[in-house]
Write an enzyme that holds these catalytic residues in place. Structure first.
Site, mmCIF file in Angstrom:
data_model
loop_
_atom_site.group_PDB
_atom_site.id
_atom_site.type_symbol
_atom_site.label_atom_id
_atom_site.label_comp_id
_atom_site.label_asym_id
_atom_site.label_seq_id
_atom_site.Cartn_x
_atom_site.Cartn_y
_atom_site.Cartn_z
ATOM 1 N N SER A 146 -24.988 40.954 -11.555
ATOM 2 C CA SER A 146 -25.418 39.589 -11.243
ATOM 3 C C SER A 146 -26.917 39.564 -10.919
ATOM 4 O O SER A 146 -27.723 39.980 -11.741
ATOM 5 C CB SER A 146 -24.569 39.050 -10.089
ATOM 6 O OG SER A 146 -24.739 37.664 -9.938
ATOM 7 N N GLU A 240 -17.378 33.185 -18.002
ATOM 8 C CA GLU A 240 -18.310 32.957 -16.900
ATOM 9 C C GLU A 240 -19.501 32.130 -17.343
ATOM 10 O O GLU A 240 -19.948 32.197 -18.494
ATOM 11 C CB GLU A 240 -18.778 34.271 -16.279
ATOM 12 C CG GLU A 240 -19.506 35.240 -17.196
ATOM 13 C CD GLU A 240 -20.060 36.428 -16.408
ATOM 14 O OE1 GLU A 240 -20.984 36.209 -15.595
ATOM 15 O OE2 GLU A 240 -19.565 37.546 -16.594
ATOM 16 N N HIS A 270 -17.083 36.600 -13.789
ATOM 17 C CA HIS A 270 -18.319 37.204 -13.315
ATOM 18 C C HIS A 270 -18.046 38.504 -12.539
ATOM 19 O O HIS A 270 -17.301 38.503 -11.567
ATOM 20 C CB HIS A 270 -19.034 36.191 -12.419
ATOM 21 C CG HIS A 270 -20.432 36.564 -12.049
ATOM 22 N ND1 HIS A 270 -21.427 36.760 -12.979
ATOM 23 C CD2 HIS A 270 -21.013 36.757 -10.836
ATOM 24 C CE1 HIS A 270 -22.551 37.043 -12.364
ATOM 25 N NE2 HIS A 270 -22.329 37.063 -11.065
#
Length: 299
Positions: A146, A240, A270
């Site tokens: 991320s 996602e 995610h």
């Protein structure tokens, strides 16, 4: 078909997100991520050693098969405002086992208390500390999930600009590469994503960058010159909202001559790698195969 375990986790994530207070409650968000992470404790044979890197708290995490001179510098996710060793020790442990590497997990400074470019400065310091400690660039992997994926790229860009020798490999798990939120998947995957919401993903960056243009390359590496970066592996879930962040990154990196291995995981969300589901185990194994194949070829 998704596994029964992943279906159960997806339902849990939806319920978890629905239970969170409206708007951004930073303290609640930080505690919530810690709570989620506590659901996947590390295996008992993993060695964890606390350390400091130029004043930055960090942990060494090592599976029994970790090679002494191979290190994975792992930069945790959390939108630059969340995350620490507690929240990412689990995935670091899995990656140590699959890649045969010692993992260095630094707690880089978080926003809003420490806005851009504090996180990048700390990550660059951590890499240079590894080099000064005797690790060779050709035995260093750098990666993250991320925001940690975006931070990985920003770190590499900073090192490249400064003339440092870059690490051997890059591993990006659902990287957040466009803080401007312009990817089409922000809309097309909004209903499918059980965890992230477009409005929150677009509202959060101000805590990290203030009034800075989100298209600044060190903020959003999707807009950077990626030429000269090491071979990279990119994983992303098909369900996602940040899918486009990975797809466009891969296109730009390949156009710049970077060796990229890319996989979109069907029915996944995610950073699904962090959960105890068969798909995550397979994905972590594939990270290990990428690292071991590339480093053996380059040895």
């Amino acid at each position: 078909m998704p596994s029964q375990e992943s279906i159960a986790v997806r339902q849990y994530l939806k319920a978890f997100v629905a239970s969170q207070p409206a708007g951004l409650d930073l303290d609640a968000s930080r505690k919530g991520l810690e709570m989620l992470s506590s659901l996947t404790p590390i295996a008992p044979d993993i060695k964890v050693e606390k350390t400091t890197v130029k004043g930055i708290p960090a942990e060494w995490i090592a599976a029994p098969n970790a090679v002494e001179n191979r290190v994975f510098l792992y930069l945790h996710g959390g939108a630059y405002i969340l995350g620490n060793c507690n929240t990412h020790r689990g995935i670091a442990a899995k990656l140590s086992r699959s890649t045969g590497s010692k993992v260095l997990l630094p707690e880089y400074r978080l926003a809003p208390e420490n806005p851009f470019p504090a996180a990048i400065e700390d990550a660059v310091q951590a890499y240079r500390w590894l080099i000064s400690s005797g690790f060779k660039p050709e035995q260093i992997i750098i990666g993250g999930d991320s925001a940690g994926g975006g931070l990985t790229l920003s770190t590499l860009l900073s090192l490249k600009e400064a003339g440092d020798v870059l690490p051997a490999l890059v591993v990006l798990l659902s990287p957040w590469t466009d803080l401007a939120g312009t990817g089409e998947s922000m809309e097309t995957r909004a209903e499918a994503d059980p965890w992230l919401k477009p409005e929150a993903s677009r509202a959060t960056p101000v805590l990290y960058i203030g009034n800075l243009d989100p298209c600044t390359p060190l903020v959003s590496p999707i807009y950077a010159d990626l030429e000269g970066l090491p071979p990279m592996l990119v994983h992303v879930g098909n369900d996602e909202i940040l899918l486009s962040d990975s797809e466009r990154l891969v296109d730009r990196a390949r156009a710049a001559g970077v060796d990229v291995s890319f996989k979109v995981w069907n029915d996944m969300w995610h950073v699904f790698h962090t959960f105890e589901i068969p798909e995550a185990r397979q994905a972590i194994d594939e990270v290990g195969e990428f690292v071991n194949q590339k480093l053996s070829v380059n040895a």
